[in-house]
Design an enzyme around this catalytic site. Structure first.
Site, PDB file in Angstrom:
ATOM      1  NE  ARG A  58      -2.166  -1.030   3.660  1.00 19.56           N
ATOM      2  CZ  ARG A  58      -1.823  -0.025   4.454  1.00 19.56           C
ATOM      3  NH1 ARG A  58      -2.152   1.226   4.139  1.00 19.56           N
ATOM      4  NH2 ARG A  58      -1.141  -0.251   5.560  1.00 19.56           N
ATOM      5  CE  LYS A 199      -6.104  -4.163   4.586  1.00 14.95           C
ATOM      6  NZ  LYS A 199      -6.820  -4.861   5.693  1.00 14.95           N
ATOM      7  CG  HIS A 218      -7.288  -4.727  10.608  1.00 13.37           C
ATOM      8  ND1 HIS A 218      -5.979  -4.379  10.827  1.00 13.37           N
ATOM      9  CD2 HIS A 218      -7.279  -5.452   9.455  1.00 13.37           C
ATOM     10  CE1 HIS A 218      -5.221  -4.860   9.856  1.00 13.37           C
ATOM     11  NE2 HIS A 218      -5.989  -5.515   9.018  1.00 13.37           N
ATOM     12  CB  SER A 236       1.996  -7.521  10.230  1.00  9.34           C
ATOM     13  OG  SER A 236       2.779  -8.427   9.497  1.00  9.34           O
ATOM     14  CE  LYS A 240      -4.946 -10.130  11.338  1.00 14.96           C
ATOM     15  NZ  LYS A 240      -5.313  -8.841  10.725  1.00 14.96           N
ATOM     16  CB  THR A 241      -3.296 -15.533   9.559  1.00 14.45           C
ATOM     17  OG1 THR A 241      -3.639 -14.241   9.063  1.00 14.45           O
ATOM     18  CG2 THR A 241      -3.724 -16.590   8.559  1.00 14.45           C
ATOM     19  CG  ASP A 255      -7.413  -8.436   6.790  1.00 12.75           C
ATOM     20  OD1 ASP A 255      -6.704  -8.229   7.789  1.00 12.75           O
ATOM     21  OD2 ASP A 255      -7.392  -7.705   5.786  1.00 12.75           O
ATOM     22  NE  ARG A 321       0.140  -9.077   1.754  1.00 12.05           N
ATOM     23  CZ  ARG A 321      -0.413  -8.985   2.959  1.00 12.05           C
ATOM     24  NH1 ARG A 321      -1.446  -9.740   3.276  1.00 12.05           N
ATOM     25  NH2 ARG A 321       0.077  -8.159   3.862  1.00 12.05           N
TER      26      ARG A 321
END
Length: 544
Positions: A58, A199, A218, A236, A240-241, A255, A321
């Site tokens: 981004r 996003k 988020h 990050s 989380k994932t 996400d 990604r």
């Protein structure tokens, strides 16, 4: 579904172009278009592999919100860059001219949000077929009947070949992401990084939903076998994932979610995972998506002859990604929704080695830590840098929050209190000392503590009050080495622990000063107190 044109077409929006319009193409058709147009190539096992050019992430410094009567008092301008209405008008006029010059355009009509009562209709216009495939994969796809009468509420025009003119458009560079909440239009130019579209929709929902009393988050989310939903906030590198991908629980999403009166619902219909050095042993479900037709891989290195992938090669980008439909992950929710949460988990990777592996939070403490959004990065590669680096990203997603953090914080606190939700802080970072001295928290211990929190058994153990942060920490938990539960006990040098804890407390308080006037006394009282001896912090504070 090829060339399915809704009754409300581009002419109704004042967009006139002689371009050949491809409406709402399916995955196979878009992959065919992308390959035919040489936008990417198929890997041997099926995924489409593309490159995004110089922008491999981004471009936060090039994102703007139009400042006008609608947004003047509603947008958190300390965190969002303003664009004037005149500059946007010039930019939009030039985008429409550019559309009239294109020979081919791809259009998708999609939903942002899985709960019908709280979703937004978004039309996306792309010059690249793979971009159109990406956004079709990431958002929620309407049925054929819904498409026929689809009338967009918001429109995204994404033209990577468009170059903004700083003098004419008021931009910083030739790259621009301009959001006009009054005109309900988002213009993206000068970047081929597809995540800008994803996003941008998240930002829209973060602006729209709080007015409806919906909490945008988020976070990842999953459901236990007893129908108990858990949401996982985390920046990050905090897990989380990984921690939400539990074979014994049903995945809602990885996400972006909303928390309504009746459900936790995924904003998306796909996942967007980091691929660099992805291991089939550590994350088999995600790794399997790199071998499926319909996955889009960005900046992953591919052998042009054998079409084999090298997920370990960061030549094109460290931020490689993969975008894939959520149903590529086994045990995902068919509805992209679950019941309202029983548990909220804040994940942090504390490289200072100060925070306990798990702590129970009151609603006030939960709001404090939500607004803080803390994690810590390990010492970088610069010579002489030996200290961890604290990162505070409010609401665990500051770049995507158009409204003031207190709006989201108050919504969270209200929903926690209303539902009697249990809140936990889980440290996946360091134990036995800071980074460079101690070691990473054992994943086995983290999973055991997390499972105990989610199944309710952790509420039945003895707790102590943490001397620095005031939250409740378990004294002993069956199946977990008791020695890691009290961070100070794991340090060989107790004085060094006390000094490091004081520094971390000071970092929290320094960061939270900007929120104190926006919260009540209970939240202010939840601030850490390092034995009353707060010190000036030496590590650098960075924005996420």
């Amino acid at each position: 579904m090829a060339n399915r044109v809704p009754r409300y077409d581009l002419h109704h929006q004042g967009i006139d172009t002689p371009a050949a319009l491809h409406w709402n193409l399916g995955t196979s058709e878009l992959v065919e278009q992308a390959v035919r147009r040489e936008e990417g190539m198929l890997a041997k096992d099926g995924p489409l592999v593309v490159e995004t050019g110089k922008h491999t992430g981004r471009s936060a410094k090039d994102k703007y919100i139009v400042r006008d009567a609608e947004t003047e008092s509603n947008v958190w301008w300390d965190n969002n860059k303003a664009m004037s209405a005149d500059h946007f008008a010039a930019l939009k006029a030039d985008f429409l001219t550019a559309l009239a010059e294109r020979e081919t355009l791809f259009v998708q009509d999609l939903y942002g949000g899985s709960q019908p009562e709280h979703r937004v209709k978004v039309r996306v216009i792309n010059e690249l077929a793979w971009h159109n495939l990406f956004i079709r994969t990431m958002l929620v796809r309407p049925s054929a009947a819904e498409l026929e009468g689809f009338e967009p509420e918001y429109t995204i025009i994404d033209l990577p070949s468009f170059k903004a003119d700083p003098a004419r458009h008021g931009t910083r560079s030739e790259t621009v992401i301009a959001v006009n909440l009054t005109d309900k239009t988002i213009l993206i130019g000068g970047t081929a990084y597809a995540g800008e579209m994803k996003k941008s929709v998240f930002g829209l929902l973060n602006y729209i939903l709080p007015v409806e009393g919906i909490m945008p988050m988020h976070c990842s989310a999953n459901i236990g076998p007893k129908g108990d939903t858990a949401v996982f906030f985390g920046l990050s590198g905090t897990g989380k994932t990984t921690l939400s991908a539990d074979a014994s629980r049903t995945l809602i999403g990885d996400d972006e979610h909303g928390w309504s009166d009746t459900a936790v619902f995924n904003f998306e219909g796909g996942c967007y995972a980091k691929m660099i050095r992805l291991s089939p042993e550590a994350e088999p479900e995600i790794h399997a998506t790199t071998r499926r037709f319909g996955t889009v891989l960005e900046n992953v290195v591919i052998d042009p002859e054998t079409r084999t992938l090298d997920l370990d090669d960061a030549t094109l980008a460290e931020n490689t990604r993969g975008a894939y439909p959520i149903d590529f992950i086994p045990n995902c929710s068919a509805e992209n929704m679950g019941p309202v949460p029983k548990n909220v988990i804040f994940l942090t990777a504390d490289a200072f080695g100060v925070l306990p592996p798990v702590a129970r939070l009151t609603p006030d403490q939960a709001m404090y830590h939500f607004l803080s959004g803390y994690t810590a990065k390990v010492a970088g590669t610069e010579i002489g840098v030996t200290e961890p680096e604290a990162t505070f990203s409010t609401c665990f997603g500051a770049p995507f929050m158009p409204r003031h953090p207190s709006v989201y914080g108050n919504l969270l606190k209200e929903r926690i209190a209303r539902g009697g939700v249990a809140c936990w802080l889980v440290n996946t970072g360091w134990t036995g000392g800071k980074y460079g001295v101690g070691s990473r928290m054992p994943i086995k211990a983290t999973r055991a503590l997390l499972n105990a929190a989610l199944d309710g058994s952790l509420n039945n153990v003895e707790f102590r009050t943490d001397e620095n942060f005031g939250f409740q920490v378990p004294v002993s938990v069956p199946g977990v080495d008791q020695s890691i539960l009290n961070p100070r006990d794991t340090w060989a040098d107790k004085a060094a622990y006390d000094a490091t804890a004081a520094k971390l407390v000071a970092l929290f308080n320094e960061n939270f000063a900007r929120f104190e006037s926006h919260v009540d006394a209970g939240v202010r009282a939840a601030a850490p107190r390092a034995g009353g001896q707060q010190q000036q912090a030496e590590p650098i504070i960075t924005a996420a």
